[in-house]
Design an enzyme around this catalytic site. Structure first.
Site, PDB file in Angstrom:
ATOM      1  N   LYS A 296      42.215  47.213  38.129  1.00 56.32           N
ATOM      2  CA  LYS A 296      42.380  45.885  37.527  1.00 56.32           C
ATOM      3  C   LYS A 296      42.123  46.007  36.032  1.00 56.32           C
ATOM      4  CE  LYS A 296      40.204  41.283  37.272  1.00 56.32           C
ATOM      5  NZ  LYS A 296      39.260  40.308  37.863  1.00 56.32           N
ATOM      6  N   ASP A 301      39.634  37.872  30.454  1.00 62.97           N
ATOM      7  CA  ASP A 301      39.800  36.879  31.516  1.00 62.97           C
ATOM      8  C   ASP A 301      39.096  35.585  31.117  1.00 62.97           C
ATOM      9  OD1 ASP A 301      40.059  35.408  33.813  1.00 62.97           O
ATOM     10  OD2 ASP A 301      38.627  36.603  34.991  1.00 62.97           O
ATOM     11  N   LYS A 308      36.990  29.242  32.437  1.00 66.50           N
ATOM     12  CA  LYS A 308      35.585  29.549  32.677  1.00 66.50           C
ATOM     13  C   LYS A 308      34.706  28.746  31.725  1.00 66.50           C
ATOM     14  CE  LYS A 308      36.154  34.365  34.178  1.00 66.50           C
ATOM     15  NZ  LYS A 308      35.577  34.226  35.531  1.00 66.50           N
ATOM     16  N   GLU A 380      42.453  35.696  39.362  1.00 70.90           N
ATOM     17  CA  GLU A 380      43.675  36.351  38.887  1.00 70.90           C
ATOM     18  C   GLU A 380      43.731  37.834  39.234  1.00 70.90           C
ATOM     19  OE1 GLU A 380      41.008  36.094  37.127  1.00 70.90           O
ATOM     20  OE2 GLU A 380      40.867  38.164  36.423  1.00 70.90           O
ATOM     21  N   ARG A 382      43.158  39.516  41.970  1.00 75.07           N
ATOM     22  CA  ARG A 382      43.868  39.845  43.213  1.00 75.07           C
ATOM     23  C   ARG A 382      45.366  39.640  43.072  1.00 75.07           C
ATOM     24  NH1 ARG A 382      40.171  35.548  46.208  1.00 75.07           N
ATOM     25  NH2 ARG A 382      38.833  36.380  44.567  1.00 75.07           N
TER      26      ARG A 382
HETATM   27  N1  BES Z   1      36.660  38.700  36.584  1.00 73.17           N
HETATM   28  C1  BES Z   1      36.169  37.692  37.453  1.00 73.17           C
HETATM   29  C2  BES Z   1      35.015  38.181  38.327  1.00 73.17           C
HETATM   30  C3  BES Z   1      33.678  38.268  37.643  1.00 73.17           C
HETATM   31  C4  BES Z   1      32.971  37.125  37.338  1.00 73.17           C
HETATM   32  C5  BES Z   1      33.139  39.491  37.342  1.00 73.17           C
HETATM   33  C6  BES Z   1      31.737  37.211  36.732  1.00 73.17           C
HETATM   34  C7  BES Z   1      31.905  39.586  36.729  1.00 73.17           C
HETATM   35  C8  BES Z   1      31.203  38.443  36.417  1.00 73.17           C
HETATM   36  C9  BES Z   1      37.279  37.218  38.382  1.00 73.17           C
HETATM   37  O1  BES Z   1      38.539  37.207  37.824  1.00 73.17           O
HETATM   38  C10 BES Z   1      36.951  35.812  38.754  1.00 73.17           C
HETATM   39  O2  BES Z   1      36.938  34.981  37.894  1.00 73.17           O
HETATM   40  N2  BES Z   1      36.691  35.598  40.042  1.00 73.17           N
HETATM   41  C11 BES Z   1      36.340  34.323  40.533  1.00 73.17           C
HETATM   42  C12 BES Z   1      37.063  34.124  41.836  1.00 73.17           C
HETATM   43  C13 BES Z   1      36.988  32.717  42.381  1.00 73.17           C
HETATM   44  C14 BES Z   1      37.675  31.757  41.468  1.00 73.17           C
HETATM   45  C15 BES Z   1      37.604  32.722  43.762  1.00 73.17           C
HETATM   46  C16 BES Z   1      34.831  34.268  40.708  1.00 73.17           C
HETATM   47  O3  BES Z   1      34.239  35.279  41.097  1.00 73.17           O
HETATM   48  O4  BES Z   1      34.248  33.225  40.434  1.00 73.17           O
HETATM   49 ZN    ZN Z   2      38.897  38.545  36.372  1.00 69.06          ZN
HETATM   50 MN    MN Z   3      38.956  35.444  36.785  1.00 59.90          MN
END
Ligand code: BES
Ligand code: ZN
Ligand code: MN
Length: 532
Positions: A296, A301, A308, A380, A382
Site C-alpha cells: 500500500k 491519506d 480525517k 482507501e 483496501r
Molecule cells: N491509513 C489508515 C489506517 C491508519 C489509521 C493507520 C491510523 C495508522 C493510524 C487507513 O486508510 C484508514 O483510514 N483506515 C480507517 C478504516 C475505516 C474507515 C474503516 C481506520 O482505520 O479508521
Molecule cells: Zn490509509
Molecule cells: Mn484512510
C-alpha cells in the site's frame, strides 16, 4: 442506464504539481555516513574503545589487560557504578591515559552463552546510542576474546556491526542547523576480530539488508510534498541500476486494465497515481514462479471526503510504509543477489478531498470485475490494494502473495506498536512469516479470518462495501475484503499500522520510520524460498 464505474476524465490534473526545491537533490540519506570496517586486534591508538563484560561485570582477557595497564581503574569503576555486565548495560570511563583510548566503554553482554544474533545486534545498538553524538569520531571495538560465546567471533562482530548501523539511522535532510551535542560525530567503527575476512563476508550480506531498511525509512520519513506518486516512482526507477526490472503504469494504463477501485481513490488528487512493478529474477530458472510482494503506497491519506480530523493528520505521510517495505526488500534481494524470483508491486496514490474526489456512497468496479460500494473514502487502502493484488496474481501467477499495508487504526488498538497482524488463508505461509519475524525482530502475530466475517462487508447494492461492521473487528474486515482479490492463491496480509512508525527508540530502531517488513521479507525469502 450505462454503469460506468470508472472515474471521469481527469482534466483537473493539467496544472503541474508544485515541485519542491528539495527534489533537485537525491532523496536518499547517506547509508554509509558511518564507515564500518573489520581489522585484526591491535594496540588502541586514540579514539574511543569498547571491551565487553559478562555477569558481575567480569571482564574478558582484553579488558583484564587494559585494567592492569590502567592500574585497576576499570575494576574500581565497575564497583563504584555497581555495573553488573547485564546485556545492553554500558559503562563509560573517561580520562584513562594509560590505555591509549580517549574513552573506554565497557559493554555488558550478560551470559555469553545466551547471546544470539538479535542480542548481539542490540548490544551494538546500545553502543551507538552512547557514541554517535558523543564527540568521538572513531571507535575500536575489541572482540578477540569473549569466553563462552556460542556465536562465532566473526558472526558476533558482524551482528554487532549490523545493530550499530541500524540504530545509527538519522533523517536529517531538512535540518539546516544541527544543535550542538545532537550532531553525529562518529564516522568510523572498527571491529577488531581475528577472522576479519569471515566477519566482512557475514556483514556484507547484512549490510545489503540494512541499506534496504534505510531506503524504506527514508521513503517513509519524506513528507507528502516531496514523495508523491510520480516522484516516488522516479526514485524506484533508479533501482534499475541494481539489476531490477522496473515498469511504471500511469493512470491511462490502469484505466485500460479496469482498475476502477484504485483510480476512484486517486481521482481527488492533483497527483496522478502510479503502479510500479519491480522484478528480480535471481533463480536458476528465470521462469520459475516468483514470490510476490504488494505494498500500500498512499503517499498521503487525508481520508478524502470522509476527511480525517486535523489532529495527527500529518502522520498520514507514513501511509505508504507497506510499499516502502516492498521497495526496500526488492533492493536488498538485488544487492545480495538472492537466488530467487521475486516481484514487488506498489500502488502509489494520494487520497485527497476535492470537487473531483470520490464520494461516500459511490460504487466502483475493480479490475477483478467485483463491484464495491464506497461507504467511507478513508477506507482507501483496501480499494487500492484490491486492484494491485488482482493485477499481481493475474499477471505473475506467483507461488504466493504477501501484502503489507498500514491498513487500519484498529490494528494499533489490538496489538500496539510491537507486533504486526498477519492474516492468511494458508497456515504454512503464516507460520513462515511468524518464524521469520521472530528471527529478525520484525514481529508478526496471527489474526483470524473466516466465513463468519463475510457478513461484515456485505453491501446492499454492490458485491461488497469497503467498511466493516461499525467499530468491531475493523482489521479483520479489511483482511476479508483483500482476500477477495487474491483468487485463492496462498496469501498473507500484514497490517503494519502499528509497527511502521514508533515514537520511542528501540535497541536497533531509532524513533520514527522503522523500515518494518524489509528484514521480515528478506528472511522469509532466505529461509523458505531461496535456492540453497
Ligand atoms: N491509513 C489508515 C489506517 C491508519 C489509521 C493507520 C491510523 C495508522 C493510524 C487507513 O486508510 C484508514 O483510514 N483506515 C480507517 C478504516 C475505516 C474507515 C474503516 C481506520 O482505520 O479508521
Ligand atoms: Zn490509509
Ligand atoms: Mn484512510
Amino acid at each position: 442506464m450505462v454503469f460506468a464505474a470508472t472515474p471521469p476524465p481527469l482534466t483537473h490534473r493539467a496544472r503541474p504539481a508544485i515541485v519542491p526545491a528539495e527534489l533537485a537533490e537525491p532523496l536518499r540519506s547517506k547509508t554509509d555516513a558511518m564507515k564500518i570496517s573489520f581489522a585484526k586486534p591491535a594496540a588502541l591508538k586514540g579514539h574511543a574503545a569498547v571491551v565487553f563484560a559478562g555477569p558481575g561485570g567480569k571482564l574478558f582477557s582484553h579488558g583484564v589487560k587494559l585494567d592492569a595497564d590502567s592500574g585497576g581503574a576499570i575494576t574500581r569503576a565497575i564497583k563504584a557504578a555497581s555495573f553488573e555486565g547485564k546485556k545492553n548495560q554500558v559503562l563509560e570511563l573517561l580520562g584513562l591515559p594509560q590505555i591509549g583510548a580517549t574513552r573506554l566503554l565497557v559493554a555488558g553482554i550478560g551470559k555469553a552463552g545466551d547471546i544470539d544474533d538479535k542480542a548481539a545486534e542490540e548490544v551494538g545498538g546500545a553502543l551507538i546510542a552512547k557514541l554517535q553524538t558523543s564527540g568521538e569520531t572513531a571507535v575500536n571495538i575489541v572482540i578477540d576474546d569473549i569466553a563462552g560465546l556460542k556465536l562465532k567471533g566473526s558472526d558476533f562482530a558482524a551482528r554487532l556491526a549490523y545493530g550499530m548501523k541500524l540504530r545509527s539511522y538519522r533523517f536529517d535532510r531538512y535540518r539546516t542547523k544541527a544543535e550542538e551535542g545532537k550532531k553525529p560525530t562518529l564516522g568510523k567503527v572498527v571491529l577488531m576480530v581475528d577472522e576479519t575476512k569471515k566477519a566482512e563476508a557475514a556483514f556484507a550480506r547484512l549490510d545489503a539488508v540494512a541499506n534496504g531498511v534505510f531506503f524504506a525509512r527514508d521513503l517513509v520519513s519524506e513528507p507528502g510534498n516531496v514523495i508523491y506518486p510520480a516522484s516516488y516512482a522516479k526514485e524506484i526507477k533508479k533501482l534499475e541500476k541494481q539489476g531490477l526490472k522496473i515498469q511504471v503504469l500511469d493512470e491511462k494504463a490502469m484505466k485500460k486494465l479496469g482498475m476502477g477501485a484504485l483510480l476512484g481513490v486517486a481521482q481527488g488528487s492533483a497527483h496522478q497515481a502510479k503502479l510500479v512493478i519491480m522484478e528480480w529474477r535471481g533463480a536458476k530458472n528465470a521462469k520459475a514462479k516468483p514470490i510476490a510482494f504488494v505494498g500500500k503506497g498512499l503517499t498521503f491519506d487525508s481520508g478524502g471526503i470522509s476527511l480525517k480530523p486535523g489532529e495527527g493528520m500529518q502522520d498520514m505521510k507514513f501511509d505508504m510504509a507497506g510499499s516502502a517495505a516492498v521497495v526496500g526488500v526488492m533492493q536488498a534481494l538485488a544487492a545480495r543477489q538472492a537466488k530467487v524470483n521475486a516481484v514487488g508491486v506498489v500502488a502509489l496514490v494520494e487520497n485527497m478531498p476535492s470537487d473531483k474526489a470520490q464520494r461516500p456512497g459511490d460504487v466502483v468496479k475493480s479490475m477483478s470485475g467485483q463491484t464495491i460500494e464506497v461507504i467511507n473514502t478513508d477506507a482507501e487502502g483496501r480499494l487500492v490494494l484490491a486492484d494491485a493484488l488482482w493485477y499481481t496474481q493475474s499477471r505473475f501467477k506467483p507461488q504466493c502473495i504477501i501484502d503489507l499495508a498500514t491498513l487500519t487504526g484498529a490494528m494499533i488498538i489490538a496489538l500496539g506498536h510491537e507486533y504486526a497482524g498477519v492474516f492468511s488463508n494458508d497456515d504454512t505461509l503464516a507460520q513462515q512469516l511468524i518464524a521469520a519475524g521472530e528471527a529478525e525482530g520484525d514481529l508478526t502475530w496471527r489474526m483470524p479470518i473466516g466465513k463468519m466475517y463475510e457478513k461484515d462487508i456485505e453491501s446492499d447494492i454492490a458485491d461488497m462495501k469497503n467498511t466493516g461492521a461499525g467499530r468491531t473487528a475493523g482489521s479483520i474486515a479489511g483482511a476479508m475484503f483483500l482476500k477477495r482479490y487474491v483468487n485463492d492463491l496462498p496469501w498473507a496480509h500484514i497490517d503494519i499500522a502499528g509497527t511502521a512508525w514508533i515514537k520511542k527508540d528501540k535497541p536497533t530502531v531509532p524513533k520514527g520510520a522503522t523500515g518494518y517488513g524489509v528484514r521480515l521479507l528478506d528472511r522469509l525469502v532466505a529461509d523458505y524460498y531461496e535456492e540453497k
